[in-house]
Scaffold this motif. Structure first.
Motif, PDB file in Angstrom:
ATOM      1  N   LEU A   1      46.913 -16.640  70.532  1.00 37.56           N
ATOM      2  CA  LEU A   1      48.213 -16.418  69.888  1.00 37.56           C
ATOM      3  C   LEU A   1      47.894 -15.183  68.963  1.00 37.56           C
ATOM      4  CD1 LEU A   1      49.017 -20.092  69.005  1.00 37.56           C
ATOM      5  CD2 LEU A   1      49.953 -18.656  70.968  1.00 37.56           C
ATOM      6  N   ASP A   2      46.669 -15.206  68.298  1.00 36.81           N
ATOM      7  CA  ASP A   2      46.293 -13.994  67.528  1.00 36.81           C
ATOM      8  C   ASP A   2      46.545 -12.620  68.144  1.00 36.81           C
ATOM      9  OD1 ASP A   2      45.681 -15.707  65.276  1.00 36.81           O
ATOM     10  OD2 ASP A   2      43.586 -15.772  65.841  1.00 36.81           O
ATOM     11  N   SER A   3      46.050 -12.727  69.238  1.00 36.99           N
ATOM     12  CA  SER A   3      46.352 -11.334  70.235  1.00 36.99           C
ATOM     13  C   SER A   3      47.591 -11.093  70.419  1.00 36.99           C
ATOM     14  CB  SER A   3      45.155 -11.448  71.318  1.00 36.99           C
ATOM     15  OG  SER A   3      43.957 -11.401  70.899  1.00 36.99           O
ATOM     16  N   ILE A   4      48.315 -12.145  70.883  1.00 40.11           N
ATOM     17  CA  ILE A   4      49.818 -12.027  71.442  1.00 40.11           C
ATOM     18  C   ILE A   4      50.517 -11.548  70.280  1.00 40.11           C
ATOM     19  CG2 ILE A   4      51.565 -13.377  72.228  1.00 40.11           C
ATOM     20  CD1 ILE A   4      49.892 -14.959  73.826  1.00 40.11           C
ATOM     21  N   ALA A   5      50.268 -12.029  69.115  1.00 41.61           N
ATOM     22  CA  ALA A   5      51.097 -11.661  67.881  1.00 41.61           C
ATOM     23  C   ALA A   5      51.162  -9.925  67.689  1.00 41.61           C
ATOM     24  CB  ALA A   5      50.684 -12.312  66.603  1.00 41.61           C
ATOM     25  N   ILE A   6      49.700  -9.392  68.072  1.00 38.68           N
ATOM     26  CA  ILE A   6      49.745  -8.275  67.824  1.00 38.68           C
ATOM     27  C   ILE A   6      50.302  -7.237  68.879  1.00 38.68           C
ATOM     28  CG2 ILE A   6      47.843  -6.166  67.402  1.00 38.68           C
ATOM     29  CD1 ILE A   6      45.743  -8.308  66.251  1.00 38.68           C
ATOM     30  N   GLY A   7      50.033  -7.846  69.858  1.00 34.01           N
ATOM     31  CA  GLY A   7      50.760  -7.047  71.193  1.00 34.01           C
ATOM     32  C   GLY A   7      52.054  -7.160  71.107  1.00 34.01           C
ATOM     33  N   ALA A   8      52.641  -8.240  70.709  1.00 33.49           N
ATOM     34  CA  ALA A   8      54.185  -8.426  70.810  1.00 33.49           C
ATOM     35  C   ALA A   8      54.741  -7.637  69.558  1.00 33.49           C
ATOM     36  CB  ALA A   8      54.536  -9.951  70.271  1.00 33.49           C
ATOM     37  N   GLY A   9      54.072  -7.230  68.554  1.00 32.73           N
ATOM     38  CA  GLY A   9      54.593  -6.433  67.478  1.00 32.73           C
ATOM     39  C   GLY A   9      54.570  -5.077  67.844  1.00 32.73           C
ATOM     40  N   ILE A  10      53.625  -4.684  68.738  1.00 30.96           N
ATOM     41  CA  ILE A  10      53.730  -3.456  69.324  1.00 30.96           C
ATOM     42  C   ILE A  10      54.530  -3.116  70.469  1.00 30.96           C
ATOM     43  CG2 ILE A  10      52.167  -1.885  70.772  1.00 30.96           C
ATOM     44  CD1 ILE A  10      49.777  -3.028  69.150  1.00 30.96           C
ATOM     45  N   LEU A  11      54.565  -4.044  71.348  1.00 31.31           N
ATOM     46  CA  LEU A  11      55.734  -4.035  72.528  1.00 31.31           C
ATOM     47  C   LEU A  11      57.117  -4.011  71.796  1.00 31.31           C
ATOM     48  CD1 LEU A  11      54.175  -5.746  75.536  1.00 31.31           C
ATOM     49  CD2 LEU A  11      54.043  -3.296  75.066  1.00 31.31           C
TER      50      LEU A  11
ATOM     51  N   THR B   1      55.136 -14.848  61.723  1.00 34.92           N
ATOM     52  CA  THR B   1      55.817 -16.143  61.313  1.00 34.92           C
ATOM     53  C   THR B   1      56.121 -16.725  62.741  1.00 34.92           C
ATOM     54  OG1 THR B   1      58.037 -15.101  61.336  1.00 34.92           O
ATOM     55  CG2 THR B   1      57.181 -15.445  59.280  1.00 34.92           C
ATOM     56  N   GLY B   2      56.162 -16.210  63.902  1.00 36.85           N
ATOM     57  CA  GLY B   2      56.232 -16.557  65.065  1.00 36.85           C
ATOM     58  C   GLY B   2      54.870 -17.356  65.468  1.00 36.85           C
ATOM     59  N   LYS B   3      54.092 -16.610  65.271  1.00 39.07           N
ATOM     60  CA  LYS B   3      52.513 -17.076  65.543  1.00 39.07           C
ATOM     61  C   LYS B   3      52.145 -18.456  64.738  1.00 39.07           C
ATOM     62  CE  LYS B   3      48.958 -15.283  63.308  1.00 39.07           C
ATOM     63  NZ  LYS B   3      48.035 -14.295  63.204  1.00 39.07           N
ATOM     64  N   LEU B   4      52.443 -18.344  63.439  1.00 33.66           N
ATOM     65  CA  LEU B   4      52.345 -19.598  62.453  1.00 33.66           C
ATOM     66  C   LEU B   4      53.048 -20.686  63.175  1.00 33.66           C
ATOM     67  CD1 LEU B   4      52.287 -18.218  58.981  1.00 33.66           C
ATOM     68  CD2 LEU B   4      50.354 -18.514  60.507  1.00 33.66           C
ATOM     69  N   ARG B   5      54.472 -20.606  63.578  1.00 38.74           N
ATOM     70  CA  ARG B   5      55.098 -21.626  64.180  1.00 38.74           C
ATOM     71  C   ARG B   5      54.382 -22.329  65.297  1.00 38.74           C
ATOM     72  NH1 ARG B   5      60.054 -19.133  65.509  1.00 38.74           N
ATOM     73  NH2 ARG B   5      60.669 -21.277  66.225  1.00 38.74           N
ATOM     74  N   ALA B   6      54.026 -21.186  66.393  1.00 35.92           N
ATOM     75  CA  ALA B   6      53.400 -21.554  67.725  1.00 35.92           C
ATOM     76  C   ALA B   6      52.244 -22.200  67.392  1.00 35.92           C
ATOM     77  CB  ALA B   6      52.929 -20.397  68.511  1.00 35.92           C
ATOM     78  N   LYS B   7      51.332 -22.035  66.455  1.00 31.49           N
ATOM     79  CA  LYS B   7      50.087 -22.558  66.290  1.00 31.49           C
ATOM     80  C   LYS B   7      50.255 -23.945  65.614  1.00 31.49           C
ATOM     81  CE  LYS B   7      46.907 -18.779  65.141  1.00 31.49           C
ATOM     82  NZ  LYS B   7      45.968 -18.070  64.139  1.00 31.49           N
ATOM     83  N   GLU B   8      51.323 -24.253  64.842  1.00 29.10           N
ATOM     84  CA  GLU B   8      51.487 -25.654  64.252  1.00 29.10           C
ATOM     85  C   GLU B   8      52.179 -26.613  65.321  1.00 29.10           C
ATOM     86  OE1 GLU B   8      51.598 -28.513  61.388  1.00 29.10           O
ATOM     87  OE2 GLU B   8      50.848 -26.532  61.429  1.00 29.10           O
TER      88      GLU B   8
END
Length: 262
Positions: free
Chosen positions: A9-19, A29-36
């Motif tokens: 999820l940490d990696s996806i958040a960075i990649g998603a911000g770039i793409l 915030t999407g990553k935090l919600r997904a982690k929870e």
């Protein structure tokens, strides 16, 4: 198939911000919600397109609204409720979910709903990046049905769009409703077959966001240039370099619009 975890999820958040190139909502915030959600419900399987059978029922879910509002008015499980609403209306039980766009916080909406529903997500999406409007999805460009659609907010309101002239009109109607919902809502689209998904979705984009994010994280750990790490991971070109000196944002018409000075 691979499974999500906190590191992914940490990696996806960075990649998603770039793409996402600035669209799709806040990936943090999407990553935090997904982690929870995943902490309570367990990991989600990510299935390649070529492993889908023809008789799958794949539902596309996503967020709609203004990212500037989304930072202050965080979504909860609206995408899950939108999923249950479209299942109820269509009388079809989803077997997997897919992202509406692989950009920003929207990269996590399918994952959040899938974890809540006990489903897998498809390794793909309908844009290959973030675009601002619904009709820009490859699903519709290649002929998948654009109605019915369910739209939900955090208050429990549910709206169905059952008929529309085209996907552009679905976007216009959903956007108008979202403004009344406080510029933050979630939607689910009519279930698509595995064959439709294979023929219309952009493949492998969740895996791509993960690889890009991993490359950036490793580059930072080694004090290397993250831009070069991105270009080694995925084809691209540096168009220009500069320093951001000013940024202006405003919410208008259900969108976040702005201007950046470099």
């Amino acid at each position: 198939m691979w499974y999500t975890n906190e590191d992914a999820l940490d990696s996806i958040a960075i990649g998603a911000g770039i793409l996402g190139t600035g669209g799709g909502g806040n990936p943090y915030t999407g990553k935090l919600r997904a982690k929870e959600v995943l902490k309570h419900n367990g990991p989600v399987g990510v299935v390649p397109l070529n492993e889908l059978s023809d008789n799958e029922a794949v539902v596309c879910v996503g967020g709609i609204g203004s990212p500037t509002c989304d930072v202050e008015k965080l979504r909860g499980l609206e995408s899950y409720h939108a999923l249950k609403a479209i299942e109820s209306y269509s009388q079809v039980q989803a077997t997997a979910l897919i992202c509406n766009e692989i950009g920003g916080g929207n990269s996590f909406e399918a994952m959040i709903a899938a974890s809540s529903a006990g489903l897998n997500v498809v390794d793909g999406d309908g844009m290959g990046r973030a675009f601002p409007e619904l009709q820009m999805k490859t699903f519709f460009i290649y002929g998948a049905p654009f109605v019915p659609m369910s739209l939900c907010d955090e208050k429990g309101n549910v709206i169905y769009i059952t008929e529309a002239l085209n996907a552009k009109w679905v976007e216009r109607l959903a956007r108008a409703a979202t403004i009344q919902m406080g510029c933050v809502a979630a939607y689910a689209l009519n279930p698509m077959s595995g064959e439709q998904i294979r023929n219309t979705a952009v493949p492998g984009t969740l895996s791509l966001t993960r690889r890009i994010g991993e490359a950036v994280r490793k580059a930072r750990q080694k004090h290397e240039d993250p831009v070069e790490a991105i270009l080694r991971t995925h084809p691209g070109k540096i168009l220009f370099e500069g320093k951001i000196t000013d940024l202006e944002r405003q919410t208008t018409g259900g969108f976040a619009r702005g201007r950046v000075k470099i």
